[in-house]
Design a protein around this motif. Sequence first.
Motif, PDB file in Angstrom:
ATOM      1  N   GLY A  37       0.790  -1.222   0.000  1.00  0.00           N
ATOM      2  CA  GLY A  37       0.000   0.000   0.000  1.00  0.00           C
ATOM      3  C   GLY A  37       0.819   1.267   0.000  1.00  0.00           C
ATOM      4  N   GLU A  38       2.147   1.158   0.147  1.00  0.00           N
ATOM      5  CA  GLU A  38       3.002   2.334   0.127  1.00  0.00           C
ATOM      6  C   GLU A  38       3.598   2.589  -1.252  1.00  0.00           C
ATOM      7  N   GLU A  39       3.159   1.853  -2.232  1.00  0.00           N
ATOM      8  CA  GLU A  39       3.642   2.023  -3.602  1.00  0.00           C
ATOM      9  C   GLU A  39       2.432   2.076  -4.525  1.00  0.00           C
ATOM     10  N   PRO A  40       1.915   3.274  -4.839  1.00  0.00           N
ATOM     11  CA  PRO A  40       0.665   3.396  -5.610  1.00  0.00           C
ATOM     12  C   PRO A  40       0.674   2.630  -6.927  1.00  0.00           C
ATOM     13  N   THR A  41       1.770   2.695  -7.677  1.00  0.00           N
ATOM     14  CA  THR A  41       1.828   1.980  -8.958  1.00  0.00           C
ATOM     15  C   THR A  41       1.699   0.484  -8.747  1.00  0.00           C
ATOM     16  N   LEU A  42       2.406  -0.027  -7.757  1.00  0.00           N
ATOM     17  CA  LEU A  42       2.379  -1.468  -7.489  1.00  0.00           C
ATOM     18  C   LEU A  42       1.002  -1.900  -7.004  1.00  0.00           C
ATOM     19  N   ALA A  43       0.391  -1.087  -6.131  1.00  0.00           N
ATOM     20  CA  ALA A  43      -0.947  -1.423  -5.627  1.00  0.00           C
ATOM     21  C   ALA A  43      -1.952  -1.464  -6.771  1.00  0.00           C
ATOM     22  N   TYR A  44      -1.886  -0.504  -7.670  1.00  0.00           N
ATOM     23  CA  TYR A  44      -2.814  -0.473  -8.799  1.00  0.00           C
ATOM     24  C   TYR A  44      -2.577  -1.664  -9.725  1.00  0.00           C
ATOM     25  N   ARG A  45      -1.319  -1.957 -10.035  1.00  0.00           N
ATOM     26  CA  ARG A  45      -1.018  -3.095 -10.909  1.00  0.00           C
ATOM     27  C   ARG A  45      -1.490  -4.419 -10.301  1.00  0.00           C
ATOM     28  N   LEU A  46      -1.353  -4.548  -8.991  1.00  0.00           N
ATOM     29  CA  LEU A  46      -1.789  -5.785  -8.348  1.00  0.00           C
ATOM     30  C   LEU A  46      -3.302  -5.939  -8.442  1.00  0.00           C
ATOM     31  N   LEU A  47      -4.036  -4.862  -8.230  1.00  0.00           N
ATOM     32  CA  LEU A  47      -5.494  -4.949  -8.347  1.00  0.00           C
ATOM     33  C   LEU A  47      -5.907  -5.271  -9.780  1.00  0.00           C
ATOM     34  N   LEU A  48      -5.192  -4.727 -10.757  1.00  0.00           N
ATOM     35  CA  LEU A  48      -5.459  -5.091 -12.150  1.00  0.00           C
ATOM     36  C   LEU A  48      -5.252  -6.582 -12.367  1.00  0.00           C
ATOM     37  N   TYR A  49      -4.144  -7.079 -11.856  1.00  0.00           N
ATOM     38  CA  TYR A  49      -3.798  -8.495 -12.033  1.00  0.00           C
ATOM     39  C   TYR A  49      -4.810  -9.400 -11.328  1.00  0.00           C
ATOM     40  N   LEU A  50      -5.182  -9.029 -10.105  1.00  0.00           N
ATOM     41  CA  LEU A  50      -6.108  -9.858  -9.333  1.00  0.00           C
ATOM     42  C   LEU A  50      -7.470  -9.968 -10.004  1.00  0.00           C
ATOM     43  N   ASN A  51      -7.827  -8.964 -10.773  1.00  0.00           N
ATOM     44  CA  ASN A  51      -9.133  -8.956 -11.430  1.00  0.00           C
ATOM     45  C   ASN A  51      -9.065  -9.308 -12.908  1.00  0.00           C
ATOM     46  N   SER A  52      -7.902  -9.776 -13.348  1.00  0.00           N
ATOM     47  CA  SER A  52      -7.767 -10.161 -14.751  1.00  0.00           C
ATOM     48  C   SER A  52      -8.485 -11.487 -15.010  1.00  0.00           C
ATOM     49  N   ALA A  53      -9.064 -11.604 -16.181  1.00  0.00           N
ATOM     50  CA  ALA A  53      -9.825 -12.803 -16.521  1.00  0.00           C
ATOM     51  C   ALA A  53      -8.949 -14.045 -16.519  1.00  0.00           C
ATOM     52  N   GLY A  54      -7.691 -13.895 -16.937  1.00  0.00           N
ATOM     53  CA  GLY A  54      -6.815 -15.059 -17.046  1.00  0.00           C
ATOM     54  C   GLY A  54      -6.416 -15.653 -15.708  1.00  0.00           C
ATOM     55  N   LEU A  55      -6.480 -14.884 -14.639  1.00  0.00           N
ATOM     56  CA  LEU A  55      -6.060 -15.393 -13.341  1.00  0.00           C
ATOM     57  C   LEU A  55      -7.075 -16.366 -12.767  1.00  0.00           C
ATOM     58  N   GLY A  56      -8.345 -16.123 -13.064  1.00  0.00           N
ATOM     59  CA  GLY A  56      -9.374 -17.058 -12.639  1.00  0.00           C
ATOM     60  C   GLY A  56      -9.809 -16.938 -11.199  1.00  0.00           C
ATOM     61  N   LEU A  57      -9.433 -15.859 -10.519  1.00  0.00           N
ATOM     62  CA  LEU A  57      -9.922 -15.649  -9.162  1.00  0.00           C
ATOM     63  C   LEU A  57     -11.336 -15.102  -9.211  1.00  0.00           C
ATOM     64  N   ARG A  58     -11.978 -15.126  -8.069  1.00  0.00           N
ATOM     65  CA  ARG A  58     -13.323 -14.568  -7.999  1.00  0.00           C
ATOM     66  C   ARG A  58     -13.282 -13.102  -8.376  1.00  0.00           C
ATOM     67  N   SER A  59     -14.197 -12.660  -9.177  1.00  0.00           N
ATOM     68  CA  SER A  59     -14.178 -11.290  -9.673  1.00  0.00           C
ATOM     69  C   SER A  59     -14.539 -10.307  -8.567  1.00  0.00           C
ATOM     70  N   GLY A  60     -14.179  -9.065  -8.795  1.00  0.00           N
ATOM     71  CA  GLY A  60     -14.556  -7.994  -7.883  1.00  0.00           C
ATOM     72  C   GLY A  60     -13.661  -7.849  -6.681  1.00  0.00           C
ATOM     73  N   ILE A  61     -12.374  -8.158  -6.806  1.00  0.00           N
ATOM     74  CA  ILE A  61     -11.439  -7.994  -5.694  1.00  0.00           C
ATOM     75  C   ILE A  61     -10.996  -6.533  -5.642  1.00  0.00           C
ATOM     76  N   ALA A  62     -11.445  -5.813  -4.630  1.00  0.00           N
ATOM     77  CA  ALA A  62     -11.173  -4.378  -4.513  1.00  0.00           C
ATOM     78  C   ALA A  62     -10.274  -4.060  -3.332  1.00  0.00           C
ATOM     79  N   SER A  63      -9.779  -5.087  -2.643  1.00  0.00           N
ATOM     80  CA  SER A  63      -8.952  -4.903  -1.459  1.00  0.00           C
ATOM     81  C   SER A  63      -7.619  -5.610  -1.659  1.00  0.00           C
ATOM     82  N   LEU A  64      -6.527  -4.928  -1.333  1.00  0.00           N
ATOM     83  CA  LEU A  64      -5.214  -5.554  -1.448  1.00  0.00           C
ATOM     84  C   LEU A  64      -5.119  -6.784  -0.552  1.00  0.00           C
ATOM     85  N   ARG A  65      -5.597  -6.671   0.666  1.00  0.00           N
ATOM     86  CA  ARG A  65      -5.510  -7.803   1.595  1.00  0.00           C
ATOM     87  C   ARG A  65      -6.321  -8.988   1.088  1.00  0.00           C
ATOM     88  N   HIS A  66      -7.544  -8.728   0.670  1.00  0.00           N
ATOM     89  CA  HIS A  66      -8.364  -9.798   0.127  1.00  0.00           C
ATOM     90  C   HIS A  66      -7.661 -10.441  -1.068  1.00  0.00           C
TER      91      HIS A  66
END
Length: 409
Positions: free
Chosen positions: A237-266
């Motif tokens: 959370g202390e690196e805005p670019t990294l936090a944003y990129r991680l949320l993009l990755y977590l919500n990418s279709a190819g990753l296959g995780l449950r959609s709608g992940i809006a929390s870094l911890r989650h």
Amino acid sequence: MAQTVLGSLTLGYRPMWGRSRTLSGVQLFVHEDSEGVDGHHLLRMLAELRTAESPALLLSLQSRELLTSLLQHATPSDPMIEVPVRWLDDARLRACVHSARSRGVRMVARGDAAQNPPEDVARCFERRMTALSAVDAGTALHAAKRARESAAVGRLAARAEGSPVLPNSMVEGVASRALAEHALDQQGAWAIAGWPVEDAVHRYAGQPLPPSRRAIVQTMNALDDEPSLERIEQLLGEEPTLAYRLLLYLNSAGLGLRSGIASLRHGFMMLGFRSLSAWLAEQLPHATDDAGLRPVNATMVLRGHLMEHLMDAGIEDDLRREVYLCGLFAQLDLVLDEPLKLSLSRIPLSERIVSAIVSHNGPYAPSLKAALAMESDDPAPLRAVRETYGLASDDVNRALLRMLAGGSL
């Protein structure tokens, strides 16, 4: 009485950045909303809300009377106190400066490059704070160039002669990276007040800011030590670019995780530490060692923490994280060099965050507007926000002081 003190003031702040491009201290602007604020009680309140992790504070009083009161009651353990050179024509104030110095009070003389404290009090000041005009900035850059040209090949450039930037001083009015490097690296200034953000990000125009290599490596090393969830969340959370990129990755279709992940911890709980470490390793080739971006990122982190404190009224942990992201992403356009609305549409943030940042309304908007208004020495915008939304000055000021007490950077 403590509430009366904070309830009678409008506070603002400006970070001061040192040679490592990390936080050296904070300039705290103190404006009186009513006459007769007791300097002794203000110092007591500041002492109560500070911790061992708090950054150095420089009190910038906008009232000669309040400055005099503080000088009469301050001790060596209190924050540094700024004394404007233009006010030192006042014999009573000079006497207070002498008395404060005899008690070990730390003071900083603030003025432009042509202003010097009167000889009888010049030795009372621990440091100078120099406000550079456009002409001063040009003089400094010319001096820097001459010093580099005259330096021996293979050696660091010598300290520049004829520069208005003094060693171990604080400098304000630094509008370019070149001037920041001259002040901090060549002249040995203690810190510069504010950071030339626009010039720092200019070299990346047209592309997102790269994440910090240091932040990625630090997080990967922490993951190897089986850290707490709080520690990993803090680092990401202390690196805005990294936090944003991680949320993009977590919500990418190819990753296959449950959609709608809006929390870094989650997100990293769903991903797992091993997969998170592998993802971080993939970011390293795109990372940067540009220290000039550290203050850019750190300013966004401070804003996020300030929003947490502004809304800290029994707020649950999940909502606190959401509020922090609102502050962290409030200037995401600076990081990604694209419209905010477009950037935020790519990740499933709550409507509360989007409304506050894009539409300037919703439940988080008052706190975000207050947080942004406090990043200034002008009290008018913050007073307007308080009046519009019915925010108590005592609560707003206390939130700022608690944020500064946290020592999170």
